[in-house]
Scaffold this active site. Structure first.
Site, PDB file in Angstrom:
ATOM      1  N   CYS A 255       5.739   6.282  -4.008  1.00  0.00           N
ATOM      2  CA  CYS A 255       7.078   7.029  -3.475  1.00  0.00           C
ATOM      3  C   CYS A 255       7.203   6.516  -1.895  1.00  0.00           C
ATOM      4  CB  CYS A 255       6.877   8.283  -3.471  1.00  0.00           C
ATOM      5  SG  CYS A 255       8.541   9.123  -3.345  1.00  0.00           S
TER       6      CYS A 255
ATOM      7  N   HIS B 176       5.895   9.421  -8.696  1.00  0.00           N
ATOM      8  CA  HIS B 176       4.588  10.354  -8.298  1.00  0.00           C
ATOM      9  C   HIS B 176       3.639  10.569  -9.347  1.00  0.00           C
ATOM     10  CE1 HIS B 176       5.815  11.817  -4.217  1.00  0.00           C
ATOM     11  NE2 HIS B 176       6.876  11.562  -4.379  1.00  0.00           N
TER      12      HIS B 176
ATOM     13  N   GLU C 138       0.557  10.947  -9.180  1.00  0.00           N
ATOM     14  CA  GLU C 138      -0.431  12.221  -8.777  1.00  0.00           C
ATOM     15  C   GLU C 138      -0.005  13.474  -9.570  1.00  0.00           C
ATOM     16  OE1 GLU C 138       2.852  12.957  -6.002  1.00  0.00           O
ATOM     17  OE2 GLU C 138       1.857  11.078  -6.842  1.00  0.00           O
TER      18      GLU C 138
END
Length: 237
Positions: free
Chosen positions: A115, A215, A217
């Protein structure tokens, strides 16, 4: 390789932010746990790098790979623009992360930008950012509400590094109000949302230098990008 064991050390940039935990309300060096969990699941050892040091070369030499994590906006002065009303910056992070990136590129260490990390990568190569996507897209799909991740379907370029990891289409969690406007010199756009927003870019060549606007994660069931970074860190050693 910097680490002595078989598991590579992966440096993750972190935040300096006010935080409250147990009986304490204080400024803290912190990072969303999902990042470190993703690195562990991918076979790496996470090392948090708080933005308090100018010893960029030394820090980079101590790790085998680097993740530039998400967070606050890059200071528009770095790409020659005035600050938009919605832009919020953390100058200490900018100075730290741009320095780390320079050192990592010089040392040929694998880099994954997440990001904000993609935006740091592009600006470091002379690119510019669109400071508020709702102004240009007339849509808030990329950041539906505070603390709420959207979902974006991303098309990835055949033959690119990111497509070799994820295939030519992937559905991803996203949360960003800014995006790449003019891509940095030497970088290649390799992923796009349906509205044309650049969602991935990479540095051509053998080294692993890749940024994604989403994202990864936030999806613990898909750690392929982290696995690719860890693999590159092992091979680099």
């Amino acid at each position: 390789m910097a680490s002595n064991g078989s598991e590579p050390l992966i440096g993750l940039t972190s935040y300096l932010e006010p935080a409250k935990f147990l009986v304490w309300e204080t400024e803290a060096a912190l990072l969303h746990r999902v990042y470190v969990d993703g690195i562990v699941a991918a076979g790496g050892v996470p090392v948090l790098l708080p933005p308090v040091s100018g010893a960029h070369d030394r820090l980079v030499s101590a790790v085998d790979g680097l993740v530039l994590v998400g967070g606050a906006d890059v200071d528009p002065a770095r790409y020659g623009q005035e600050q938009h009303a919605t832009t919020y910056t953390r100058p200490n992070r900018d100075a730290f992360e741009f320095g780390l990136l320079r050192s990592a590129l010089s040392a040929r260490k694998p880099v994954l930008g997440v990001c904000r990390g993609l935006q740091v990568l592009s600006v470091a190569f002379g690119g510019t950012l669109a400071q508020h996507l709702p102004d240009t897209l007339d849509s808030a799909d990329h950041q539906p509400a505070p603390g709420t991740f959207g979902t974006t379907t991303v098309t990835l370029a055949e033959g690119s590094r990111v497509a070799s990891i994820l295939g030519t289409e992937t559905k991803v969690p996203c949360y960003h109000h800014q995006a790449i406007d003019r891509l940095g010199d030497g970088l290649v756009a390799t992923g796009w949302a349906a509205d044309g927003t650049i969602e991935a870019a990479e540095l051509p060549g053998e080294g692993f230098v890749l940024g994604v606007q989403w994202h990864p994660e936030q999806n613990p069931d898909d750690i392929r990008l982290f696995e690719a970074l860890v693999k590159a860190a092992k091979e680099n050693g």
